[in-house]
Design a protein around this motif. Structure first.
Motif, PDB file in Angstrom:
ATOM      1  N   ARG A 159       0.837  -1.204   0.000  1.00 54.62           N
ATOM      2  CA  ARG A 159       0.000   0.000   0.000  1.00 54.62           C
ATOM      3  C   ARG A 159       0.869   1.251   0.000  1.00 54.62           C
ATOM      4  N   ARG A 160       1.930   1.246   0.800  1.00 55.23           N
ATOM      5  CA  ARG A 160       2.822   2.394   0.837  1.00 55.23           C
ATOM      6  C   ARG A 160       3.468   2.611  -0.535  1.00 55.23           C
TER       7      ARG A 160
ATOM      8  N   ASN B 154       4.111   6.074  -5.012  1.00 49.35           N
ATOM      9  CA  ASN B 154       4.442   6.112  -6.434  1.00 49.35           C
ATOM     10  C   ASN B 154       3.237   6.411  -7.311  1.00 49.35           C
ATOM     11  N   ALA B 155       2.152   6.900  -6.677  1.00 46.94           N
ATOM     12  CA  ALA B 155       0.930   7.174  -7.452  1.00 46.94           C
ATOM     13  C   ALA B 155       1.165   8.228  -8.525  1.00 46.94           C
ATOM     14  N   GLY B 156       2.088   9.160  -8.268  1.00 43.64           N
ATOM     15  CA  GLY B 156       2.361  10.206  -9.251  1.00 43.64           C
ATOM     16  C   GLY B 156       3.596   9.970 -10.076  1.00 43.64           C
ATOM     17  N   SER B 157       4.213   8.797  -9.921  1.00 42.60           N
ATOM     18  CA  SER B 157       5.437   8.517 -10.667  1.00 42.60           C
ATOM     19  C   SER B 157       5.111   8.080 -12.089  1.00 42.60           C
TER      20      SER B 157
ATOM     21  N   SER C 160       5.591   5.249 -13.394  1.00 42.65           N
ATOM     22  CA  SER C 160       5.079   3.870 -13.459  1.00 42.65           C
ATOM     23  C   SER C 160       3.580   3.782 -13.187  1.00 42.65           C
ATOM     24  N   GLN C 161       3.002   4.755 -12.474  1.00 43.63           N
ATOM     25  CA  GLN C 161       1.559   4.802 -12.208  1.00 43.63           C
ATOM     26  C   GLN C 161       1.010   3.436 -11.738  1.00 43.63           C
ATOM     27  N   PRO C 162       1.554   2.867 -10.650  1.00 41.07           N
ATOM     28  CA  PRO C 162       1.095   1.525 -10.240  1.00 41.07           C
ATOM     29  C   PRO C 162      -0.373   1.481  -9.808  1.00 41.07           C
ATOM     30  N   LEU C 163      -0.878   2.561  -9.202  1.00 40.80           N
ATOM     31  CA  LEU C 163      -2.272   2.559  -8.773  1.00 40.80           C
ATOM     32  C   LEU C 163      -3.213   2.498  -9.972  1.00 40.80           C
ATOM     33  N   MET C 164      -2.913   3.260 -11.025  1.00 33.53           N
ATOM     34  CA  MET C 164      -3.739   3.224 -12.222  1.00 33.53           C
ATOM     35  C   MET C 164      -3.637   1.859 -12.901  1.00 33.53           C
ATOM     36  N   ARG C 165      -2.459   1.267 -12.858  1.00 32.45           N
ATOM     37  CA  ARG C 165      -2.319  -0.067 -13.449  1.00 32.45           C
ATOM     38  C   ARG C 165      -3.177  -1.080 -12.694  1.00 32.45           C
ATOM     39  N   LEU C 166      -3.286  -0.892 -11.387  1.00 26.34           N
ATOM     40  CA  LEU C 166      -4.121  -1.789 -10.588  1.00 26.34           C
ATOM     41  C   LEU C 166      -5.601  -1.606 -10.942  1.00 26.34           C
TER      42      LEU C 166
ATOM     43  N   GLU D 152      -9.483  12.069  -5.250  1.00 31.82           N
ATOM     44  CA  GLU D 152      -9.445  13.020  -6.367  1.00 31.82           C
ATOM     45  C   GLU D 152      -8.291  12.768  -7.321  1.00 31.82           C
ATOM     46  N   PRO D 153      -7.068  12.494  -6.838  1.00 34.26           N
ATOM     47  CA  PRO D 153      -5.983  12.214  -7.797  1.00 34.26           C
ATOM     48  C   PRO D 153      -6.278  10.998  -8.672  1.00 34.26           C
TER      49      PRO D 153
END
Length: 493
Positions: A208-209, A214-217, A219-225, A264-265
């Motif tokens: 989670r951390r 890295n949500a704004g990096s 790699s965008q791992p959150l969007m990939r999820l 929101e992000p």
């Protein structure tokens, strides 16, 4: 490969031109979605032949666009409303619409040459609401959070979900028991996905951390999820042979459950990837299969189906809103707008008619006419709702009441109500110019959806309640009020 790129280039040209053309319509009364759909029809296989919607890569991109569309729709819906009293009324109204649809098909459409084998498909078509198409329109008009927006969310989403389930049970070649078992299995898969995601969110601190940091990096791992969640549930609906809209809705519900207070992000990133490419491509490809010329060959069916949507869906929704204690006090224009929005029907009718046509239940011509009728509702309904809201500003009911009670001469009543309308129109133009200077878009629909936000103050700075109608005040009281205002102005001077 060249044909694929040619189709994509044509699609993207339509997506670029549509918002600009929509901005040329005064007050943006016709939403961008309409130009995307009909632009696709003009450039599609029955028009200029610049788009081939049958190419597998094009269909895949369109399916992902549909997925993002319904994911966002499911994410915006408050499940408490669906499970509450309004949801119960909405579900009940859909069942009434289904029964009424069968009656209309048996009494009317059977005379137009439709056999009993097609009755189920036709009845389900009449109960659908194009909630996926409605969602961007509601967003552009800033209707979320308004009474109309909340009602459309509940009635519209159930008008999309319940027909999908009806398709699975009534139009499938499988037995009811097998369909029920597959639906239960799909629900269990969705529940397992949610529980696993919750465990990762609450227990997997390191992962989670990593997602948060890295949500704004790049790699965008959150969007990939999020994309993984959507594609997996679309895959699940394919395996269980349900309409893909069901999986996309489920992905939105799960995402909202994981972020109950919103993010929101994350929402901005989903909007960027959806609104810039996938979502408009879906609408254009949906229109590319329309045969507009075929509709002219059977005008009775074209107009009859639109009228059937109004009766079977629109009237029933309006009656349900008046029967529900929580929505009973909605104004007439709110009830009209909600019921009109709920008669919009396009993506699901494409799916139902395609299934019925492949099964030999509908002819290709009849399917084209029904889909064209549904596409016309996407054009007609937003335009009518904007017009009705403008007409309401003249307060016609109040004018008729004043004339009936002989409160003032006819000429004076008409003059006062037109003065009120012109004042409101001037206020709208002043606000629109102010908003445009800030670099934002602004439509009449947005202005009417949030009157207290945009029109609470007079353009010249004087406080003026937005819902006060100058023409609704008796002439002597109005004159006294104007005299008091003038006296106050002199005192300030």
């Amino acid at each position: 490969m060249a044909e694929i790129y040619y189709s994509l280039v044509t699609i993207l040209l339509v997506t670029v031109a549509s918002p600009f053309v929509a901005s040329l319509v005064p007050g943006r009364a016709v939403p961008e979605v309409v130009f995307l759909v009909f632009g696709g029809a003009i450039c599609g296989k029955f028009g200029l032949a610049g788009i081939n919607p049958d190419l597998d890569p094009v269909k895949l991109i369109a399916d992902l666009g549909m997925g993002f569309l319904f994911l966002k729709a499911g994410y915006e819906i408050d499940t408490r409303d669906l499970l509450g009293r309004t949801g119960a009324h909405a579900a009940g109204s859909w069942l009434v619409s289904l029964g009424l649809g069968f009656a209309v098909v048996a009494l009317v459409f059977s005379r137009l040459g439709f056999g009993q084998s097609s009755w189920v498909a036709l009845a389900i078509c009449m109960t659908t609401t194009a909630y996926g198409t409605l969602a961007p329109i509601m967003h552009d008009r800033r209707l979320q959070g308004t009474r109309v927006g909340k009602a459309v969310d509940v009635y519209g989403s159930l008008g999309e979900i319940l027909p999908v389930l009806a398709m699975a049970f009534l139009l499938s070649s499988r037995s009811l028991a097998r369909t029920g078992a597959l639906l239960l299995a799909f629900v269990l898969v969705c529940l397992a996905v949610y529980l696993l995601s919750s465990k990762v969110r609450d227990g997997g601190r390191r992962f989670r951390r990593f997602l948060v940091e890295n949500a704004g990096s790049s790699s965008q791992p959150l969007m990939r999820l999020v994309v993984l969640l959507l594609v997996f549930l679309l895959f699940a609906t394919t395996v269980f042979q349900f309409d893909a809209a069901l999986g996309a809705f489920a992905a939105g519900f799960i995402l909202r459950a994981l972020f109950p207070n919103g993010s929101e992000p994350l929402e901005q990133k989903i909007d960027v990837i959806s609104n810039s490419f996938f979502q408009p491509v879906f609408f254009v490809v949906s229109g590319a299969s329309l045969d507009l010329a075929a509709a002219t060959r059977d005008l009775p069916l074209l107009l009859g189906f639109i009228l059937a949507l109004v009766v079977v869906r629109g009237f029933v929704v309006a009656a349900s809103l008046k029967a529900d204690p929580s929505t009973r006090d909605m104004d007439w224009h709110e009830v009209f707008s909600t019921s009109a929005y709920c008669t919009m029907a396009l993506p699901l009718i494409v799916a139902i008619t395609s299934l019925a046509r492949d099964g030999g239940l509908l002819s290709a011509t009849a399917a084209s006419v029904l889909v064209t009728s549904a596409a016309l509702t996407v054009l007609i309904v937003p335009t009518i709702t904007s017009f009705v809201r403008v007409v309401e500003e003249v307060a016609p009911a109040s004018a008729a009441h004043q004339i009936a009670r002989h409160e003032a001469p006819l000429e004076q009543v008409l003059h006062d109500h037109l003065d009120t309308f012109h004042e409101r129109q001037q206020a709208f133009h002043d606000v629109r110019r102010s908003v445009h200077r800030e670099g934002r878009r602004f439509s009449s629909a947005e202005y009417f959806a949030h009157p207290h936000e945009h029109g609470l103050h007079h353009p010249h700075g004087e406080h003026r309640p937005q819902d006060a109608c100058r023409a609704c005040v008796p002439r002597d009281e109005r004159a006294a009020g104007e005299k008091d205002a003038a006296d106050r102005g002199e005192a300030r001077s």
